[in-house]
Design a protein around this motif. Structure first.
Motif, PDB file in Angstrom:
ATOM      1  N   ASP A 209      -5.127 -40.665 -16.181  1.00 38.67           N
ATOM      2  CA  ASP A 209      -4.896 -39.112 -15.772  1.00 38.67           C
ATOM      3  C   ASP A 209      -6.092 -38.531 -15.557  1.00 38.67           C
ATOM      4  O   ASP A 209      -6.071 -37.219 -15.292  1.00 38.67           O
ATOM      5  N   GLN A 210      -7.282 -39.167 -15.732  1.00 39.09           N
ATOM      6  CA  GLN A 210      -8.527 -38.607 -15.654  1.00 39.09           C
ATOM      7  C   GLN A 210      -9.201 -38.779 -14.096  1.00 39.09           C
ATOM      8  O   GLN A 210     -10.275 -38.198 -13.760  1.00 39.09           O
ATOM      9  N   VAL A 211      -8.452 -39.390 -13.186  1.00 43.61           N
ATOM     10  CA  VAL A 211      -9.086 -39.670 -12.119  1.00 43.61           C
ATOM     11  C   VAL A 211      -9.557 -38.415 -11.236  1.00 43.61           C
ATOM     12  O   VAL A 211     -10.534 -38.150 -10.587  1.00 43.61           O
ATOM     13  N   GLU A 212      -8.500 -37.448 -11.360  1.00 42.46           N
ATOM     14  CA  GLU A 212      -8.744 -36.239 -10.572  1.00 42.46           C
ATOM     15  C   GLU A 212      -9.797 -35.313 -10.933  1.00 42.46           C
ATOM     16  O   GLU A 212     -10.690 -34.881 -10.281  1.00 42.46           O
ATOM     17  N   ARG A 213      -9.961 -35.230 -12.343  1.00 45.01           N
ATOM     18  CA  ARG A 213     -10.961 -34.449 -13.172  1.00 45.01           C
ATOM     19  C   ARG A 213     -12.502 -35.251 -12.840  1.00 45.01           C
ATOM     20  O   ARG A 213     -13.418 -34.551 -12.634  1.00 45.01           O
ATOM     21  N   ALA A 214     -12.482 -36.657 -12.647  1.00 42.55           N
ATOM     22  CA  ALA A 214     -13.738 -37.209 -12.258  1.00 42.55           C
ATOM     23  C   ALA A 214     -14.175 -37.044 -11.099  1.00 42.55           C
ATOM     24  O   ALA A 214     -15.390 -36.886 -10.795  1.00 42.55           O
ATOM     25  N   ASN A 215     -13.211 -36.939 -10.041  1.00 42.15           N
ATOM     26  CA  ASN A 215     -13.482 -36.448  -8.457  1.00 42.15           C
ATOM     27  C   ASN A 215     -14.034 -35.193  -8.509  1.00 42.15           C
ATOM     28  O   ASN A 215     -15.046 -34.817  -7.971  1.00 42.15           O
ATOM     29  N   ARG A 216     -13.364 -34.624  -9.324  1.00 44.33           N
ATOM     30  CA  ARG A 216     -14.069 -32.941  -9.224  1.00 44.33           C
ATOM     31  C   ARG A 216     -15.414 -33.153  -9.793  1.00 44.33           C
ATOM     32  O   ARG A 216     -16.213 -32.355  -9.460  1.00 44.33           O
ATOM     33  N   ALA A 217     -15.618 -33.843 -11.047  1.00 44.19           N
ATOM     34  CA  ALA A 217     -16.905 -33.609 -11.629  1.00 44.19           C
ATOM     35  C   ALA A 217     -17.734 -34.164 -10.518  1.00 44.19           C
ATOM     36  O   ALA A 217     -19.141 -33.841 -10.626  1.00 44.19           O
ATOM     37  N   ALA A 218     -17.444 -35.216  -9.893  1.00 43.71           N
ATOM     38  CA  ALA A 218     -18.433 -35.980  -8.659  1.00 43.71           C
ATOM     39  C   ALA A 218     -18.972 -34.846  -7.763  1.00 43.71           C
ATOM     40  O   ALA A 218     -20.000 -34.693  -7.527  1.00 43.71           O
ATOM     41  N   MET A 219     -17.959 -33.833  -7.688  1.00 46.60           N
ATOM     42  CA  MET A 219     -18.152 -32.919  -6.422  1.00 46.60           C
ATOM     43  C   MET A 219     -19.201 -32.081  -6.912  1.00 46.60           C
ATOM     44  O   MET A 219     -20.233 -31.423  -6.626  1.00 46.60           O
ATOM     45  N   GLU A 220     -18.913 -31.622  -8.398  1.00 42.59           N
ATOM     46  CA  GLU A 220     -19.857 -30.588  -9.062  1.00 42.59           C
ATOM     47  C   GLU A 220     -21.385 -31.142  -9.259  1.00 42.59           C
ATOM     48  O   GLU A 220     -22.248 -30.439  -8.999  1.00 42.59           O
ATOM     49  N   TYR A 221     -21.425 -32.605  -9.482  1.00 41.90           N
ATOM     50  CA  TYR A 221     -22.652 -33.283  -9.628  1.00 41.90           C
ATOM     51  C   TYR A 221     -23.547 -33.048  -8.176  1.00 41.90           C
ATOM     52  O   TYR A 221     -24.529 -32.851  -8.288  1.00 41.90           O
ATOM     53  N   ARG A 222     -22.646 -33.302  -7.158  1.00 40.19           N
ATOM     54  CA  ARG A 222     -23.269 -33.257  -5.856  1.00 40.19           C
ATOM     55  C   ARG A 222     -23.603 -31.839  -5.369  1.00 40.19           C
ATOM     56  O   ARG A 222     -24.911 -31.968  -4.985  1.00 40.19           O
ATOM     57  N   THR A 223     -22.897 -30.873  -5.766  1.00 44.10           N
ATOM     58  CA  THR A 223     -23.196 -29.573  -5.701  1.00 44.10           C
ATOM     59  C   THR A 223     -24.753 -29.280  -6.470  1.00 44.10           C
ATOM     60  O   THR A 223     -25.686 -28.757  -6.007  1.00 44.10           O
ATOM     61  N   ALA A 224     -24.719 -29.468  -7.880  1.00 40.38           N
ATOM     62  CA  ALA A 224     -25.786 -29.277  -8.531  1.00 40.38           C
ATOM     63  C   ALA A 224     -27.103 -30.173  -8.251  1.00 40.38           C
ATOM     64  O   ALA A 224     -28.270 -29.531  -8.167  1.00 40.38           O
TER      65      ALA A 224
END
Ligand SMILES: Nc1nc2c(ncn2[C@@H]2O[C@H](COP(=O)(O)OP(=O)(O)OP(=O)(O)O)[C@@H](O)[C@H]2O)c(=O)[nH]1
Ligand SMILES: [Mg+2]
Length: 334
Positions: A209-224
């Motif tokens: 159930d962490q797939v969604e959160r992982a994708n979101r984290a990836a987005m945040e990393y890209r922004t950062a």
């Protein structure tokens, strides 16, 4: 046995055995490198000189990330994938704080249990180091030994909370940061300095159930990263999601690492980078030796506390005190 005599041919034999893939000889050589005895150090350096022409033909990868991010699990699975392709993999660790709870030597041994039992893999836990300098010297030299022994890939694990990640980034070609799911808050947990070292960021635990959160984290990393990279056109790290547990995304991760490596090689950047690293390493060792000799000087030892006291109380300036100690040690002017 007298080190002066028996050593020449002994060392030649050791070098041959290591090149021939003798794991016992490799292990023995690493122990020699880890030894603090001056005569062992002399032998270790001679052995390394013999092996130097055999080194350098590997992909050196640093793997860092916050404690518990899944670095060891990822190395275990990635290593298995590589070994299955016929690639020989050596795994080393830089961990000067081996008392760190939950991780470190024992943990890594068990967490890389599957890889450890593979013929094509060699795992060496980090020695119980008392200083980062000592551990990194050992690790750098162990990389050279592993290369001479024919390993194709060297993976160096280090936890990204101290200075060890910088030390490791200075001994590898490609640096991977393992991130974890969770946006915002968790991102703050990763030091900006760690992100700045990254060539590839792998957000791990993208499973269940962490797939969604992982994708979101990836987005945040890209922004950062976008913001961090603004002033640096030569730096554009990749971000992807993986699951070390389920072995998903690891092939893509390895492809990225290989691409980075190939690009570096093609541009001449790899040779330049390694040359720069070697010189920096020389400087570092020289400075360590200098400092050790300096502090080891009897006269300096006697006056050190007194100078500290005078600097603390404002009786002397730090510069004047350091210069005075320098003169006592025979370093510096006058
Ligand atoms: N769900 C999930 N759990 C994982 C994954 N990878 C690692 N873990 C779990 O995360 C925990 C930490 O894993 P390690 O591989 O020891 O992490 P590490 O980054 O090496 O930890 P330190 O060496 O202590 O810094 C363990 O309980 C693993 O089982 C993954 O891909 N998915
Ligand atoms: Mg670990």
């Amino acid at each position: 046995m007298s080190a002066k005599h028996a050593s020449r041919s002994d060392l030649d034999d050791d070098a041959k055995a290591i090149v021939g893939g003798d794991r016992v000889a490799l292990g023995r050589a690493i122990t020699l490198i880890e030894s603090a005895k001056p005569e062992d150090q002399v032998r270790a350096q001679r052995l390394l000189e013999l092996l130097l022409p055999r080194t350098g033909k590997t992909i050196r990868v640093g793997i860092s990330g916050v404690p518990g991010a899944g670095k060891s699990t990822l190395i275990d699975q990635l290593g298995l994938n590589l070994v299955a392709l016929g690639t020989k993999v050596a795994v080393l660790a830089v961990d000067p704080t081996s008392t760190r709870s939950g991780g470190s030597i024992l943990g890594d041994k068990t967490r890389m249990g599957r890889l450890a039992s593979e013929q094509g893999a060699f795992i060496r836990p980090s020695p119980a180091g008392d200083s980062l300098g000592g551990v990194t010297k050992t690790t750098r030299e162990t990389i050279a030994l592993a290369e001479a022994a024919g390993y194709d890939v060297v993976l160096v694990e280090t936890v990204g909370v101290g200075q060890s990640e910088t030390a490791v980034s200075n001994m590898v070609d490609v640096f991977v940061v393992v991130g974890i799911p969770g946006a915002g808050d968790e991102l703050q947990g990763i030091k900006r300095g760690l992100l700045e070292l990254a060539d590839v960021i792998a957000v791990n635990k993208a499973d269940g159930d962490q797939v969604e959160r992982a994708n979101r984290a990836a987005m945040e990393y890209r922004t950062a990263l976008h913001i961090l990279a603004a002033g640096n056109p030569n730096w554009s790290p990749e971000v992807l999601t993986v699951s070390a547990r389920d072995n998903t995304g690891l092939d893509a991760l390895w492809t990225k690492v290989e691409e980075r490596h190939a690009a570096l090689e093609k541009s001449g950047g790899l040779v330049a980078r390694r040359a720069e690293q070697a010189v920096a390493w020389m400087r570092e060792i020289f400075e360590q030796r200098l400092l050790a000799a300096f502090k080891g000087s009897k006269e300096v030892g006697r006056r050190w506390t007194e100078m500290e006291k005078k600097v603390r109380s404002g009786e002397m300036t730090p510069t004047a005190a350091a210069e005075k100690l320098g003169r006592l040690a025979g370093i510096g002017e006058g």
